[in-house]
Design a protein around this motif. Sequence first.
Motif, PDB file in Angstrom:
ATOM      1  N   TRP A  47      60.836 -27.264  15.870  1.00 38.37           N
ATOM      2  CA  TRP A  47      60.817 -25.818  16.031  1.00 38.37           C
ATOM      3  C   TRP A  47      59.529 -25.310  16.637  1.00 38.37           C
ATOM      4  CZ3 TRP A  47      57.717 -22.049  13.842  1.00 38.37           C
ATOM      5  CH2 TRP A  47      56.733 -22.544  13.001  1.00 38.37           C
ATOM      6  N   ARG A  48      58.420 -26.009  16.423  1.00 35.90           N
ATOM      7  CA  ARG A  48      57.144 -25.472  16.878  1.00 35.90           C
ATOM      8  C   ARG A  48      56.630 -26.164  18.125  1.00 35.90           C
ATOM      9  NH1 ARG A  48      55.230 -21.031  16.696  1.00 35.90           N
ATOM     10  NH2 ARG A  48      55.676 -20.906  14.475  1.00 35.90           N
ATOM     11  N   ASP A  98      58.449 -16.973  17.341  1.00 36.33           N
ATOM     12  CA  ASP A  98      59.634 -16.775  16.510  1.00 36.33           C
ATOM     13  C   ASP A  98      59.292 -16.129  15.163  1.00 36.33           C
ATOM     14  OD1 ASP A  98      58.384 -18.818  15.153  1.00 36.33           O
ATOM     15  OD2 ASP A  98      59.910 -20.324  15.575  1.00 36.33           O
ATOM     16  N   GLN A 112      57.559 -17.286  12.673  1.00 34.97           N
ATOM     17  CA  GLN A 112      57.441 -18.188  11.532  1.00 34.97           C
ATOM     18  C   GLN A 112      56.076 -18.863  11.494  1.00 34.97           C
ATOM     19  OE1 GLN A 112      61.422 -20.145  12.431  1.00 34.97           O
ATOM     20  NE2 GLN A 112      61.442 -20.179  10.206  1.00 34.97           N
ATOM     21  N   GLN A 123      68.108 -10.336   8.877  1.00 32.91           N
ATOM     22  CA  GLN A 123      68.636 -11.579   9.436  1.00 32.91           C
ATOM     23  C   GLN A 123      70.108 -11.799   9.132  1.00 32.91           C
ATOM     24  OE1 GLN A 123      65.344 -14.884   9.250  1.00 32.91           O
ATOM     25  NE2 GLN A 123      65.133 -13.675   7.393  1.00 32.91           N
ATOM     26  N   LEU A 142      61.213  -9.842  17.483  1.00 32.96           N
ATOM     27  CA  LEU A 142      61.259 -11.286  17.737  1.00 32.96           C
ATOM     28  C   LEU A 142      62.624 -11.867  17.377  1.00 32.96           C
ATOM     29  CD1 LEU A 142      57.744 -12.498  16.539  1.00 32.96           C
ATOM     30  CD2 LEU A 142      58.573 -12.198  18.878  1.00 32.96           C
ATOM     31  N   LEU A 143      63.262 -11.354  16.335  1.00 33.32           N
ATOM     32  CA  LEU A 143      64.614 -11.797  16.009  1.00 33.32           C
ATOM     33  C   LEU A 143      65.555 -11.555  17.180  1.00 33.32           C
ATOM     34  CD1 LEU A 143      65.279 -10.631  12.326  1.00 33.32           C
ATOM     35  CD2 LEU A 143      64.889 -12.956  13.130  1.00 33.32           C
ATOM     36  N   GLN A 160      64.724 -14.002  20.038  1.00 34.18           N
ATOM     37  CA  GLN A 160      65.235 -15.347  19.791  1.00 34.18           C
ATOM     38  C   GLN A 160      66.753 -15.400  19.917  1.00 34.18           C
ATOM     39  OE1 GLN A 160      63.816 -18.316  19.231  1.00 34.18           O
ATOM     40  NE2 GLN A 160      61.765 -17.484  19.591  1.00 34.18           N
ATOM     41  N   GLN A 173      68.833 -17.857  22.483  1.00 31.19           N
ATOM     42  CA  GLN A 173      69.915 -18.748  22.067  1.00 31.19           C
ATOM     43  C   GLN A 173      71.154 -18.535  22.926  1.00 31.19           C
ATOM     44  OE1 GLN A 173      70.530 -18.267  17.855  1.00 31.19           O
ATOM     45  NE2 GLN A 173      68.401 -18.732  17.360  1.00 31.19           N
TER      46      GLN A 173
END
Length: 260
Positions: free
Chosen positions: A18-19, A59, A61, A192, A232-233, A236, A240
């Motif tokens: 993920w990173r 993202d 996180q 979310q 950011l949600l 992302q 996707q």
Amino acid sequence: MRAESGVVGCRRGVTIDWRFVLTVLECFLPSPPLSAYVETFGFYKGDAPLHTWERCLPDGQVALVINLGHETLRVSNARASDQFQSFHGGVLHGAFSQFSVIDTTTLVTTMSVCFKPGGARPFLPMPATELTNQVVDLSTLWGPSAVSLREQLQTAQTPETMVRILERFLLAHGAMERTPHPAVPFALASFQSGEERRSISEVTAQLGVSPKRFIHLFEEAVGLTPKVFCRLLRFQEGLQRITRGQPVRWADLALECWLF
């Protein structure tokens, strides 16, 4: 925090870290109570990528990454993407609202922890806001115990053993008094929740705290304001859709994901 440590389950095969956007050989799911805070543990071992730089898109996180094969990691950010900072052994990557750039040449064996949004707060000695758009050496956060953690991981024989070592470390450094205010996980779940996702104003109206208080609580735990996190949600979600390999109608994508 106290609990019996162990690996609840794992996903084996080729996936994407993920990173650091590396091919990961194994990803593991955390045991309770860490499953409330940690999304996955990731283990990668292989050849260095052919490219030397990798741009990591934000993202929201937080991640912990330990380089087991080399002594340093090199990371840059959007303000000076060609100027790298070197870190010894391992880093904690705060919540970013902008892209960062990594030097992939030394990342051939790594162990990582991907925290859920707000999930890193119980393990941090400071509010997550102090790490926003920042990468810090693990020893800055946890002193000699961070050095000991890396040494234990380097001598571990299997990825499963590494996960148990990481779980024990997190359990030993977690503090219930730093667990986010209940308003934060409620808001995160609301933001979310897919098709039933609610706006910031709708969520705030249900919390029983003032908007100013809510923003403070959220930012302290997540590292970003609710507005930036929700942005950011949507970003992302748009990414996707683009990467699914299907034709994209850009105007519809912008409207559906509020990318304007």
